[in-house]
Each structure stands twice: as C-alpha cells, then as structure tokens.
Scaffold this active site. Structure first.
Site, PDB file in Angstrom:
ATOM      1  CE  LYS A  65      -4.063  -2.015   2.112  1.00 16.77           C
ATOM      2  NZ  LYS A  65      -5.241  -1.738   3.279  1.00 16.77           N
ATOM      3  CB  ALA A 126      -1.100   4.859  16.321  1.00 16.62           C
ATOM      4  N   GLY A 127      -1.073   2.158  13.763  1.00 16.12           N
ATOM      5  CA  GLY A 127      -0.365   1.612  12.548  1.00 16.12           C
ATOM      6  C   GLY A 127      -1.200   2.288  11.444  1.00 16.12           C
ATOM      7  NE  ARG A 150       2.412  -2.854  21.732  1.00 18.31           N
ATOM      8  CZ  ARG A 150       2.496  -3.784  20.986  1.00 18.31           C
ATOM      9  NH1 ARG A 150       2.172  -5.033  21.621  1.00 18.31           N
ATOM     10  NH2 ARG A 150       3.011  -3.977  19.751  1.00 18.31           N
ATOM     11  CE1 TYR A 217     -11.774  -9.510   6.954  1.00 18.05           C
ATOM     12  CE2 TYR A 217     -12.444 -11.842   6.615  1.00 18.05           C
ATOM     13  CZ  TYR A 217     -11.807 -10.943   6.153  1.00 18.05           C
ATOM     14  OH  TYR A 217     -11.156 -11.084   4.866  1.00 18.05           O
ATOM     15  N   GLY A 239     -14.846  -6.871  11.137  1.00 19.57           N
ATOM     16  CA  GLY A 239     -14.515  -5.963   9.950  1.00 19.57           C
ATOM     17  C   GLY A 239     -14.843  -6.615   8.614  1.00 19.57           C
TER      18      GLY A 239
HETATM   19  P1  ATR Z   1      -1.418  -2.181  10.424  1.00 22.51           P
HETATM   20  O1  ATR Z   1      -0.942  -2.006   9.079  1.00 22.51           O
HETATM   21  O2  ATR Z   1      -2.356  -3.590  10.633  1.00 22.51           O
HETATM   22  O3  ATR Z   1      -2.148  -1.041  11.269  1.00 22.51           O
HETATM   23  P2  ATR Z   1       1.103  -1.810  11.847  1.00 22.51           P
HETATM   24  O4  ATR Z   1       1.345  -0.552  11.118  1.00 22.51           O
HETATM   25  O5  ATR Z   1       2.312  -2.984  12.147  1.00 22.51           O
HETATM   26  O6  ATR Z   1      -0.033  -2.584  11.176  1.00 22.51           O
HETATM   27  O7  ATR Z   1       0.395  -1.441  13.294  1.00 22.51           O
HETATM   28  C1  ATR Z   1       0.100  -2.410  14.291  1.00 22.51           C
HETATM   29  C2  ATR Z   1      -0.773  -1.798  15.373  1.00 22.51           C
HETATM   30  O8  ATR Z   1      -1.102  -2.639  16.016  1.00 22.51           O
HETATM   31  C3  ATR Z   1       0.144  -0.748  16.237  1.00 22.51           C
HETATM   32  O9  ATR Z   1      -0.642   0.257  16.888  1.00 22.51           O
HETATM   33  C4  ATR Z   1       0.786  -1.761  17.341  1.00 22.51           C
HETATM   34  O10 ATR Z   1       1.015  -0.985  18.515  1.00 22.51           O
HETATM   35  P3  ATR Z   1       2.484  -0.461  18.556  1.00 22.51           P
HETATM   36  O11 ATR Z   1       2.439   1.098  17.603  1.00 22.51           O
HETATM   37  O12 ATR Z   1       2.745  -0.205  19.973  1.00 22.51           O
HETATM   38  O13 ATR Z   1       3.365  -1.624  18.123  1.00 22.51           O
HETATM   39  C5  ATR Z   1      -0.757  -2.155  17.447  1.00 22.51           C
HETATM   40  N1  ATR Z   1      -0.647  -3.767  18.308  1.00 22.51           N
HETATM   41  C6  ATR Z   1      -0.051  -4.816  17.957  1.00 22.51           C
HETATM   42  N2  ATR Z   1      -0.014  -5.920  18.741  1.00 22.51           N
HETATM   43  C7  ATR Z   1      -0.677  -5.427  19.666  1.00 22.51           C
HETATM   44  C8  ATR Z   1      -0.857  -5.796  21.198  1.00 22.51           C
HETATM   45  N3  ATR Z   1      -0.910  -7.320  21.424  1.00 22.51           N
HETATM   46  N4  ATR Z   1      -1.561  -5.051  22.087  1.00 22.51           N
HETATM   47  C9  ATR Z   1      -1.667  -3.792  21.613  1.00 22.51           C
HETATM   48  N5  ATR Z   1      -1.576  -3.132  20.587  1.00 22.51           N
HETATM   49  C10 ATR Z   1      -0.800  -4.061  19.521  1.00 22.51           C
END
Ligand code: ATR
Length: 273
Positions: A65, A126-127, A150, A217, A239
């Site tokens: 993306k 926030a990803g 987190r 989902y 979702g």
């Molecule tokens: P995506 O494109 O799916 O958003 P990403 O950019 O890797 O994937 O972001 C993953 C998100 O899930 C992040 O906000 C991550 O938190 P961190 O920024 O602190 O890493 C969050 N995340 C993943 N596993 C988690 C967990 N077990 N508990 C809480 N937040 C989690």
C-alpha cells in the site's frame, strides 16, 4: 472486457476477486477481476506492465500500500493522509491513487445504524490501519476522537499529521491514560487480534451504549469483541463489512455504479461459517 486485479503477497487468501465478480454480476458490468502475487522489488514494474497491457484498475493489499502511494501520479487527500493506497485507476496514461478503507469502515458503521455525528470515538492502534480511517471518521463530525496506542509517540505523531483537518478534536494517549473515558464507539485498529490478543484498555471505557468494532474478522468473534461483549457492550461488529465496503467504494470509483453490499456480505458470512 475491462481488466482489474488485486496485488498482494500473499494473495491466495484475498476475497477481492469473489467480491468484485459478485458486484459485477449484480450490476451487469462486464469486467475481469483476478489476483496477482507480486514482490517488493517487482511491484512497480508489475503495476506498470498491467496498465500498459490495458488494465483499468487495481486493488492493493499488504505489503504494497505504501509503494502504491509512491508510484501514483495523483492522490486523493484521504490517500495522502493515510499514507497508503488500496485503489489504483489508470486514466489517460496517468495512475490515480485512492484509499477506500476508511470510507468502507464508516459505511459499515452507518449500515449498522451507528451514529458517528457528535459521538465520542476511541481508536485503538496507530499503525497503517488506524491512519487509513481517521479522515473519513473526522468527516462524519464526531465530537472527539481519541487515538490510544501501546507506543504513545506513534499516536501523537498521527495527531500532529492530521492537525489541519481535525479541528482540535483529535487526541492521543496510551492505554493507561484511558481510565476515566466512556466512549460511544471503540474501534480496534491494532493487529493484536491476529495473534489472539487484544489491547489492554480499562473495562470502564465500555458502557451498555458502547458499540465496539474490530477491523479484523473471522469465523468466530475476535478476542477483542468477545471481551467487549463480556463487558456489556451494546453491539459488537467485526470487519467483514469494512472489507466489502472498501471494495464497493473501489468498484464505484472504477465503474461509477454503487453495488449492493448486503447480498455479498451475506454470501461471504455464510462461506466463513
Ligand atoms: P497495520 O497496518 O495492521 O496497522 P502496523 O502498522 O504494524 O499494522 O500497526 C500495528 C498496530 O497494532 C500498532 O498500533 C501496534 O502497537 P505499537 O505501535 O505499540 O506496536 C498495535 N498492536 C499490535 N499488537 C498489539 C497488542 N498485542 N496490544 C496492543 N497493540 C498492539
């Protein structure tokens, strides 16, 4: 026949071809829609080759993306702010990039009669998934949107990026700072569900009028939605509708026709159970 496809890696699991073929059948559009595996160092060439051979549009899924954003000649605001493109269109030799994920989520919430206007919304994560939905959510005029993550600095960065669009409604914090919050809508945009986990937010965030949404989902409720249900949430939604909604918006961009989401959603849900 106009040609479309979805790029990804892996791609076998993608339901986009089934969804778009069903949309085409129900709207009498003659199109071909396939899936194509690509590689990070080949993606740009693959997209350009597809369009050079007459392709009209493509969906883009993980992990391409961001690359799709970079190769687009023109971008919508929502794609720019999401920093990700999931829909490419090829018109008069130019590649147009858009992002329909956020509108897919908003339309799914509206379809479930969830009121976004003047609501107090919590987004977890926030990803890329979180960033992709913020502008379409802000456009629904909520009263407040809190992004909790987190890693707090990532949520703060997003708030800063959306500063000029947010009318001071966007706030960032960590899960520990949510103690006093009550929310109308909580959207899990973390990838935690994929590893069987869910974000550690206080149960007091959920009241009997809170709607909880998980962008993930599956055949069974995600861990977050199971937990939310136990805490007494008014409604829990996964979702799948967002997936079909983002596809419907792409279809509309390409074909200028609004397909029926409900019937496709019903078929997919039945296939999953
Ligand atoms: P995506 O494109 O799916 O958003 P990403 O950019 O890797 O994937 O972001 C993953 C998100 O899930 C992040 O906000 C991550 O938190 P961190 O920024 O602190 O890493 C969050 N995340 C993943 N596993 C988690 C967990 N077990 N508990 C809480 N937040 C989690």
């Amino acid at each position: 026949m106009d040609k479309y496809l979805v790029f990804g890696n892996p791609i076998k699991q993608s339901r986009s071809p089934n969804i778009h073929r069903a949309f085409a059948d129900s709207t009498n559009q003659l199109i071909e829609y396939d899936r194509q595996l690509s590689q990070v160092d080949q993606f740009e060439n693959d997209v350009k080759a597809f369009f050079a051979q007459g392709g009209k549009g493509a969906n883009v899924t993980a992990p391409f993306k961001e690359q799709a954003l970079l190769l687009s000649d023109k971008l919508t605001d929502r794609a720019k702010l999401a920093e990700a493109v999931n829909t490419l269109s090829y018109i008069d030799g130019k590649i147009y990039g858009d992002n329909t994920d956020g509108i897919g989520l908003v339309q799914d919430l509206l379809r479930h009669n969830v009121v976004l206007k003047s609501s107090n919304i919590l987004i977890l994560g926030a990803g890329g998934a979180a960033k992709g939905v913020i502008l379409p959510i802000l456009e629904q005029e909520p009263v407040r949107v809190v992004i909790a993550n987190r890693t707090v600095s990532k949520a703060e960065k997003i708030c800063h990026q959306f500063d000029s669009f947010s009318d001071k409604k966007l706030h960032a914090c960590g899960f520990d700072n949510l103690q006093d919050g009550r929310f109308d809508i909580i959207i899990n945009a973390t990838s935690a569900s994929l590893s069987g986990q869910f974000p550690a937010i206080p149960s007091s965030n959920i009241t009997d009028s809170t709607v909880c949404y998980d962008m993930v989902y599956g055949a069974t409720l995600t861990p977050f939605l199971q937990w939310a249900e136990q805490q007494g949430a008014a409604k829990v939604i996964d979702g799948l509708g967002m997936l079909v909604g983002q596809a419907a918006e792409s279809f509309n961009i390409w074909r200028k026709v609004n397909p029926d989401v409900e019937s496709v959603l019903k078929t997919l849900r039945a296939e999953m159970s």
